[in-house]
Design a protein around this motif. Sequence first.
Motif, short mmCIF file in Angstrom:
data_model
loop_
_atom_site.label_atom_id
_atom_site.label_comp_id
_atom_site.label_asym_id
_atom_site.label_seq_id
_atom_site.Cartn_x
_atom_site.Cartn_y
_atom_site.Cartn_z
N LEU A 61 0.87 -1.29 0.18
CA LEU A 61 -0.19 -0.05 -0.13
C LEU A 61 0.94 1.27 -0.03
O LEU A 61 0.60 2.21 -0.61
CB LEU A 61 -1.07 -0.10 1.37
CG LEU A 61 -1.68 1.21 1.34
CD1 LEU A 61 -2.72 1.51 0.15
CD2 LEU A 61 -2.95 1.03 2.75
N ARG A 62 1.99 1.25 0.74
CA ARG A 62 2.81 2.62 0.97
C ARG A 62 3.44 2.71 -0.64
O ARG A 62 3.47 3.86 -1.07
CB ARG A 62 4.09 1.91 1.70
CG ARG A 62 3.70 2.43 3.12
CD ARG A 62 4.76 1.75 4.12
NE ARG A 62 5.90 2.45 3.97
CZ ARG A 62 5.99 3.57 4.75
NH1 ARG A 62 5.32 4.18 5.73
NH2 ARG A 62 7.16 4.58 4.47
N SER A 63 3.87 1.75 -1.36
CA SER A 63 4.07 1.93 -2.70
C SER A 63 2.87 2.41 -3.53
O SER A 63 3.47 3.32 -4.44
CB SER A 63 4.53 0.27 -3.25
OG SER A 63 5.12 0.72 -4.79
N GLU A 64 1.80 2.05 -3.37
CA GLU A 64 0.72 2.60 -4.25
C GLU A 64 0.66 3.95 -4.04
O GLU A 64 0.18 4.94 -4.74
CB GLU A 64 -0.67 1.68 -4.07
CG GLU A 64 -0.57 0.52 -4.61
CD GLU A 64 -0.54 0.19 -6.18
OE1 GLU A 64 -0.65 1.32 -6.68
OE2 GLU A 64 -0.25 -0.89 -6.71
N LEU A 65 0.60 4.30 -2.59
CA LEU A 65 0.47 5.70 -2.26
C LEU A 65 1.54 6.63 -2.85
O LEU A 65 1.13 7.68 -3.19
CB LEU A 65 0.41 5.61 -0.67
CG LEU A 65 -0.75 5.09 0.18
CD1 LEU A 65 -0.31 5.16 1.61
CD2 LEU A 65 -1.90 6.11 -0.13
N ALA A 66 2.69 6.12 -2.90
CA ALA A 66 3.84 6.89 -3.30
C ALA A 66 3.23 7.14 -4.96
O ALA A 66 3.82 8.11 -5.44
CB ALA A 66 5.26 6.38 -3.26
N GLY A 67 3.12 6.19 -5.64
CA GLY A 67 2.92 6.02 -7.02
C GLY A 67 1.71 7.10 -7.25
O GLY A 67 1.58 7.72 -8.36
N ALA A 68 0.78 7.13 -6.20
CA ALA A 68 -0.38 8.20 -6.49
C ALA A 68 -0.26 9.61 -5.67
O ALA A 68 -1.38 10.39 -5.96
CB ALA A 68 -1.77 7.68 -5.70
N GLU A 69 0.98 9.70 -5.34
CA GLU A 69 1.36 10.97 -4.78
C GLU A 69 0.72 11.48 -3.39
O GLU A 69 0.18 12.54 -3.76
CB GLU A 69 1.62 12.28 -5.89
CG GLU A 69 2.46 11.98 -7.01
CD GLU A 69 2.94 12.87 -7.84
OE1 GLU A 69 1.96 13.57 -7.91
OE2 GLU A 69 3.79 12.88 -8.69
N ILE A 70 0.21 10.49 -2.81
CA ILE A 70 -0.50 10.83 -1.60
C ILE A 70 0.36 10.91 -0.45
O ILE A 70 1.04 9.68 -0.13
CB ILE A 70 -1.87 9.65 -1.38
CG1 ILE A 70 -2.62 9.71 -2.74
CG2 ILE A 70 -2.32 10.06 -0.22
CD1 ILE A 70 -3.59 8.51 -2.60
N PRO A 71 0.55 11.89 0.17
CA PRO A 71 1.75 12.12 1.27
C PRO A 71 1.14 11.72 2.91
O PRO A 71 1.37 12.15 3.65
CB PRO A 71 2.02 13.51 1.18
CG PRO A 71 0.52 14.16 0.93
CD PRO A 71 0.18 13.44 -0.14
N LEU A 72 0.85 10.35 2.73
CA LEU A 72 0.34 9.59 3.99
C LEU A 72 1.26 8.79 4.42
O LEU A 72 1.58 7.67 3.59
CB LEU A 72 -1.04 9.13 3.75
CG LEU A 72 -1.80 8.67 5.05
CD1 LEU A 72 -1.74 9.57 6.12
CD2 LEU A 72 -3.21 7.48 4.89
N ASP A 73 1.95 8.85 5.41
CA ASP A 73 2.90 7.53 6.24
C ASP A 73 2.09 6.62 6.74
O ASP A 73 1.47 6.73 7.71
CB ASP A 73 3.71 8.41 7.00
CG ASP A 73 4.92 7.31 7.44
OD1 ASP A 73 5.06 6.28 6.54
OD2 ASP A 73 5.40 7.58 8.56
N VAL A 74 1.73 5.34 6.03
CA VAL A 74 1.12 4.23 6.65
C VAL A 74 1.98 3.32 7.49
O VAL A 74 2.85 2.68 6.70
CB VAL A 74 0.23 3.47 5.75
CG1 VAL A 74 -0.44 2.24 6.07
CG2 VAL A 74 -0.73 4.55 5.02
N LEU A 75 1.87 3.03 8.59
CA LEU A 75 2.68 1.88 9.41
C LEU A 75 1.84 0.69 9.62
O LEU A 75 0.81 0.86 9.65
CB LEU A 75 3.27 2.64 10.54
CG LEU A 75 3.86 3.85 10.42
CD1 LEU A 75 4.22 4.58 11.92
CD2 LEU A 75 5.10 3.68 9.72
N ALA A 76 2.50 -0.31 9.99
CA ALA A 76 2.00 -1.46 10.30
C ALA A 76 1.53 -1.71 11.69
O ALA A 76 2.16 -1.24 12.68
CB ALA A 76 2.76 -2.54 9.94
N GLY A 77 0.34 -2.43 12.01
CA GLY A 77 -0.18 -2.84 13.14
C GLY A 77 -1.13 -3.64 13.24
O GLY A 77 -1.15 -4.48 12.42
#
Length: 259
Positions: A61-77
């Motif tokens: 998902l982080r890779s997809e966010l970067a590709g979509a230029e969405i500056p949200l830091d998603v961490l696992a839990g």
Amino acid sequence: MIDLHSHVLPGIDDGPATLEGSLALARAAIARGTTTLLATPHIDHSFGIAPRTVAPAVRALRSELAGAEIPLDVLAGGEVAISRLAELSDDDLRTVRLGDGPYLLVESPHVPTAGTIEPALFDLQVRGFGVLLAHPERSPVFLRDRERLRALVQQGALCSITAGSLTGKFGRTVRAYALELLEEGLVHDVASDAHDHTRRVPGLAEGLSAAEGDIPGLEAQTDWLTRAAPAAILAGDDLPPRPELPERRTWRDRFRRAL
């Protein structure tokens, strides 16, 4: 803001069914002021998610966010059901910790009776994990026996309430209990428990704004509840001092002080 509880991963539990839904949720989080979002899928018997699968799903998902230029830091839990705690190894549980700290997000029971809460959480603490209880204000167990939650906090558990509880999304009884917990200083985090971008949205500020009329001075704790304390939980640090709420006086209190 830091949101410690969401179901943002696509097609894994009852969050978005598709990647497009996850990206829409992420955009909604950014629009509402969230910069860090924890992906906490249900680790329970209903969905049967293996803890080791969460981190790869977050990386994707982080890779997809970067590709979509969405500056949200998603961490696992993970949102771990009490019923699964005993059967998961320490290594399993470490993979769904919140950030680099010791805390696990533990789901508060949705049933009116649960006799195994205290031993299960104590065992978790003995194993070296911290406890952050998810949405205790929505748990029938704690609504029926409020002293039970106070005792768990005294024994080291922390509480994360849902922002939607403060707006009344889950009913007046839940809202009143959430306000009570805030007034008593039993809340250590406000999270969204977001499931999508339309119904269970990833907003934190709206809930706290809705509570300010009922708890004067609550705005002084907004940063603590949505940034400072969550950051300490992620890092495994001691929580910073909580800003004090102004003393609330009834008319009887004011009359006595005037005598």
